[in-house]
Design an enzyme around this catalytic site. Structure first.
Site, PDB file in Angstrom:
ATOM      1  N   GLU A 772       0.873  -1.177   0.000  1.00 56.50           N
ATOM      2  CA  GLU A 772       0.000   0.000   0.000  1.00 56.50           C
ATOM      3  C   GLU A 772       0.903   1.216   0.000  1.00 56.50           C
ATOM      4  OE1 GLU A 772      -1.799   3.097   1.034  1.00 56.50           O
ATOM      5  OE2 GLU A 772      -2.286   2.185   2.964  1.00 56.50           O
ATOM      6  N   CYS A 806      -1.565   8.658   4.090  1.00 55.15           N
ATOM      7  CA  CYS A 806      -1.590   8.457   2.642  1.00 55.15           C
ATOM      8  C   CYS A 806      -2.938   8.861   2.085  1.00 55.15           C
ATOM      9  CB  CYS A 806      -1.234   7.031   2.268  1.00 55.15           C
ATOM     10  SG  CYS A 806      -2.055   5.834   3.277  1.00 55.15           S
TER      11      CYS A 806
END
Ligand SMILES: Cc1cc2nc3c(=O)[nH]c(=O)nc-3n(C[C@H](O)[C@H](O)[C@H](O)COP(=O)(O)OP(=O)(O)OC[C@H]3O[C@@H](n4cnc5c(N)ncnc54)[C@H](O)[C@@H]3O)c2cc1C
Length: 1017
Positions: A772, A806
């Site tokens: 990720e 993020c």
């Protein structure tokens, strides 16, 4: 100033016969009121055809009601006739909405080519304005005067309410304060010359001020937050002091309204503390509100009464049921909190009557105001007052402007004092209030609806409320009851975040911070094969807000320890693989239980080690618990082999097996949640794990290893290494015995891991990588956006945890019609955020994680200065940042080109680029125009724009009309595509299979032409 008192009659002991007699009085009073009420008039506006029709439509069809009220809500922001026409069509021509004929005709006339379009739009606009104005006395004090004067001429008093948007900045809060000051001055000046109106100018205790203002404390302090209880109380008192001073000078009355439950305690504390200050001690023209729908409203009232008695000063209490019932119940459901309000309407009604009695029994210090439009509730208050010997001018009735007019006439006919709550303000800020009133008129359980629209029988309307048997306890949340039983797990529910509106969670968070701050530095060892091990050296973990403070030291693994950890994991694998899934899930459930018990302490450690504010840290730990509970259940779901293709003579079973040794390489920004998510998924699937927490947050990583071990993970199943990613991470990625790498972190490292994992020769399997990576996430703000929502959610998404998520918003793309106003409010709202140590509850932005991160972010800020316009900078304060912390304040850039570096590269800091778009097409193009595709947001009230974004805004997680961070396990499974990562969404149903290999076993069950019966297989 009047200080007269109404003496209480000794409280009669309440016997059954008293109750019967009181009930008879209530019924008689209610009947007398009803006799004077003209029920032939519809709820609203018999003469205003459209408006009356609209209310009828709303009550007849819930789906249509939603669209009608949504249209009302968006209406004031629609600048042109074309926009009004577009929204009408979008709202009411959806397939599942069936507008009545009249409305369909009107919408038909708004077609682009219809000659009737201008006229149709004019009618809609005029009707909407006149409708909204029924509830609003004027746009400001001056324009309100004729309306207020008319009220007085009819024998009614008023209390003015200033309508407003959310106060999102210091600047806006100061403007509100000024409006209250001006209002007091203007109204005092203007009303002085008005003739006396004895019906509203006198009460049993003496003269009443003509000017009466109702204040909402949230308008006075933009950063109000129950978590920062003392800071919020101090700031609101500071803002309120000049207003109360002015009220005293003007001999006016000031009331503090009660808003959402989370501000309840703040409001009472502000009220009592302010009036206890020397200069206000004698001021008795002040009041507060008690909301009967709150389960513990009785405690509120008792506390107010004893406070008033202790200072021998009366106070005014306005009793209401409460205006935020839908909000409170929805929020409580979403958050998994017990609802603070009753959920059975008669409970609120019964509480109103009980509280009314308590107020009247405390008449020596309470000046009661009974607010509402429910004839039964008001009759109960009136009859109780009369029974207790309280004179009719010893209390007053209050109602809303524009509502319940027939009841007002009936109350006046009884010779009772009546005051209207009279909002002043512009239309846009007035809409939230207006929609609340529409909801109140049309709610299924609304007295007004029953009495006037449904024509309910009078006997039914005045019958005593029948409360539930057990009023006291709110239902407990299922997640908090007991450890999950792997043999019979209950359905998954998210761990609730701490409800900082309540004193208990506030106290435990602050106590945990004190305890963690006061304890000696920790020392954490490596964990290999179930044993604590020393490494090749040690490294320290520091507090990024106070880099001179060492939180602890950890052993650093060298090649030897890394090898030992992988070998331990390899050896432990077969037994762990073959352990029943229930046993493996049981370890996760036990770990969740331990974490729940240590939640506040774990969060406190994060606050110090990761620089997370208290709320962010709480969110990280609750997410970690969610992962444990969710993946445990997911494994149990996947554990049962699935039979495929039911054909005789053939038995196909589809099942899963784990891969082997998993390396978990975790980031520091969600130091417990992401680490726990990746580790627990790998582990429960039957893999054994070598964990490498991020460099800046090893102490939190150590807590996970300790908890898993305490939860029963066998030796070797969970191994823990600390050390630099370049060495340990690289060694794990390239190790021939590692089967699987779960990584969350930067794009550069992620791509390198993928390349290195593939290129290693001489192995018997292909390594699997789940990665990720980053994001360059955008929020689009549409022309018709609710700017309160747009500003607050953008600020939260861009600057929460200093932008180090993020999922953070780092671009906001604003359509040009909304641009100027949005930008101005955004900049001011951001300027109002406090930057400081994250353990201070007032802080909204703590430090960034390391000195290196600070330097990188500052580099991007320099780049931004070169390629865009700096709209907001937060310079270092004159004496430097406190304790030399790694602070970077929020920065906003405008005039940013879509291709600019700061609009394309992930910055991972509090830097926001604002881009202007010509239209929605261009906004989408810009939003999709980066190499990332992680999160995105749209703030819009256009059904067509929302539908388009759903299709064309290509990101892993799209959020509409809310912030773009804070994904919840099982509700918003999280993860992106393009350069944002590879693999499926964390916290979703496809995540666990990535840690497993599917197998199919096929058996031919046909022997000599004989097959077992299909059902027996
Ligand atoms: C002058 C004035 C001032 C006001 N000031 C405030 C204020 O400061 N703060 C504030 O919050 N409100 C305030 N209100 C709004 C007030 O709360 C609502 O107008 C009131 O709740 C409506 O109650 P009712 O008795 O008129 O009508 P009813 O129709 O009898 O009651 C409706 C109310 O019942 C409650 N309710 C609805 N469904 C349920 C359910 N399923 N379970 C439990 N309870 C339910 C809700 O409170 C709802 O508003 C004020 C109202 C007036 C008239």
């Amino acid at each position: 100033m009047a200080t007269g008192r109404v003496e209480p009659r000794p409280t009669a002991s309440r016997t059954d016969s008293d109750a019967v007699a009181l009930e008879a009085d209530i019924q008689a009073t209610a009947r007398a009121l009803f006799a004077a009420v003209d029920r032939a008039r519809p709820a609203l506006l018999s003469q205003a055809r459209w408006q009356g029709e609209m209310m009828d439509w709303a009550m007849a069809d819930e789906r249509l009601k939603v669209e009608l009220f949504r249209f009302v809500d968006v209406f004031p922001t629609l600048g042109s006739g074309a926009e009004i026409a577009r929204h009408l069509r979008e709202y009411f021509l959806q397939t599942d909405v069936a507008p009545p004929r009249l409305l369909r005709l009107a919408i038909g006339a708004t077609g682009r080519r219809s000659p009737l379009r201008p006229a149709a739009v004019r009618v809609v606009r005029a009707e909407m304005l006149s409708f909204a104005r029924r509830f609003i006395v004027g746009s400001d004090a001056r324009s309100a005067l004729p309306g207020l004067r008319a009220l007085r001429d009819r024998g009614l008093g008023f209390t003015i309410d200033v309508l407003g948007e959310a106060s999102v900045s210091v600047h806006e809060a100061a403007a509100y304060q000024q409006r209250y000051l001006d209002l007091l001055d203007d109204l005092t000046r203007e009303t002085k010359g008005w003739p006396a109106a004895p019906a509203v100018d006198r009460a049993a205790w003496g003269a009443l001020p003509r000017v009466n203002v109702s204040i909402k404390i949230t308008s006075l302090y933009s950063q109000i937050d129950p978590l920062d209880f003392r800071g919020s109380v101090a700031a609101v008192k500071d803002a309120l002091r000049p207003v109360v001073r002015r009220a005293m000078a003007c001999e006016a009355f000031v009331n503090l309204d009660l808003e959402q439950f989370r501000y309840r305690d703040l409001t009472f504390t502000v009220f009592t503390e302010l009036l206890d200050e020397e200069e206000f001690r004698a001021f008795d023209q002040a009041g507060v509100v008690v909301q009967a729908y709150l389960r513990d409203a009785g405690d509120d009232l008792e506390a107010l009464v004893s406070w008033a008695r202790s200072r021998s000063r009366p106070l005014t209490v306005r009793l209401v049921k409460g205006a935020y019932w839908d909000y409170e119940t929805v929020l409580a459901r979403q958050e998994g909190w017990p609802a603070p309000v009753f959920t059975h309407k008669p409970d609120s009604d019964a509480a109103y009557e009980r509280l009314a009695r308590l107020m009247l029994e405390s008449i020596d210090v309470v000046r009661p105001a009974f607010a509402g439009h429910n004839v039964r509730s008001l009759a109960a208050a009136i009859a109780t007052a009369r029974r207790l010997g309280v004179p009719d001018d010893g209390f007053e009735i209050q109602m809303l402007h524009g509502m319940g007019d027939p009841i007002k006439a009936a109350v006046r006919a009884q010779g009772l004092r009546l005051r209207e709550y009279a909002p002043v303000g512009e239309l846009i800020p007035g809409m939230a209030y207006f929609v609340r009133r529409l909801l109140e008129n049309t709610a299924n359980e609304s007295f007004l609806r029953d009495a006037f629209a449904e024509g309910a029988d009078i006997e039914e309307l005045i019958a005593p409320p029948a409360p539930s048997a057990r009023l006291d306890a709110a239902p407990a949340h299922p997640a908090i009851v007991a450890p999950t039983d792997p043999a019979a797990p209950s359905p998954f529910v998210n761990m609730p975040h701490a409800d900082f509106a309540r004193p208990g969670p506030r106290r435990s968070a602050l106590e945990a911070l004190r305890a963690v701050a006061g304890r000696p530095a920790l020392h954490e060892s490596l964990l290999i094969d179930g044993r604590e091990r020393r490494g090749a050296g040690t490294t320290t973990s520091v507090d990024p807000a106070r880099p001179a403070r060492t939180l602890g030291t950890v052993e650093v693994a060298g090649p030897q320890e890394t090898e030992a950890a992988v070998q331990a994991a390899r050896r432990a694998f077969p037994a762990w693989r073959d352990a029943p899934a229930r046993e493996r899930a049981g370890v996760l459930f036990k770990a969740a239980e331990i974490m729940r018990g240590e939640l506040a302490q774990l969060a406190a450690l994060e606050t110090f080690e990761a620089g997370k504010t208290i709320r962010e840290a709480d969110g990280d730990v609750t997410e970690a618990i969610d992962f444990l509970e969710y993946y445990g259940r997911e494994m149990l779901r996947l554990d049962t082999p699935r039979r495929l293709g039911r054909l005789p003579g053939e038995l196909n079973h589809y099942s899963y097996q784990p891969l082997g040794v998993a390396a978990v390489i975790a980031p520091w920004n969600f130091p417990l949640a992401i680490l726990t998510g990746m580790t627990s998924a790998a582990l429960v699937a039957g893999n054994t794990v070598v964990i490498k927490p991020a460099g800046p947050t090893p102490l939190i990583g150590a807590q996970l290893a300790r908890i898993l071990r305490a939860a029963g993970a066998p030796p070797g199943a969970v191994n823990l290494l600390f050390g630099p990613g370049g060495e340990i991470g690289e060694a794990l990625v390239t190790h021939p015995e590692v089967h699987l790498i779960a990584f969350t972190g930067s794009r550069a490292v992620g791509l390198r891991i993928m390349a290195r994992a593939i290129e290693q020769p001489g192995r018997a399997w292909i390594k699997r990588v789940i990665a990720e990576l980053g994001g360059k996430n955008a929020i689009i703000v549409d022309t018709d956006a609710d700017l309160d929502v747009a500003v607050l959610e953008t600020v939260a998404s861009a600057f929460g945890y200093q932008g180090q998520k993020c999922s953070a918003c780092s671009r906001v793309i604003v359509l040009q019609q909304a641009y100027d106003e949005f930008l101005e409010r955004l900049v001011e709202a951001t300027r109002s955020l406090a930057v400081g140590p994250p353990d201070d509850p007032a802080t909204r932005l703590g430090p960034v994680i390391t000195a290196a991160a600070k330097a990188t972010i500052e580099g991007y800020i320099e780049q931004g200065r070169r390629e865009a316009t700096l709209a907001l900078a937060t310079p270092e304060p004159p004496g430097g940042w406190p304790d030399g912390g790694f602070y970077v304040g929020p920065h906003i850039f405008t005039d940013v080109e879509p291709g600019a570096t700061i609009a394309q590269e992930e910055i991972f800091g509090p830097v926001l680029a604002v881009l202007k778009a010509r239209d929605f097409d261009e906004a989408l193009e810009i939003a999709n125009g980066t190499s990332y595709a992680l999160t995105g947001g749209l703030i819009s009230r256009s059904p067509a724009a929302i539908a388009r974004a759903r299709r064309e805004f290509r990101v892993g997680n799209l959020y509409i009309n809310r912030g773009i961070t804070g994904a919840l396990v099982a509700r918003q499974p999280f993860g992106g595509f393009k350069m944002s990562g590879i693999g499926s969404k964390a916290g979703g149903p496809d995540y666990l299979p990535q840690f497993l290999e599917p197998r199919v076993v096929t058996e031919n069950t046909l022997r000599r032409g004989f097959a077992p019966p299909d059902d027996a297989l």
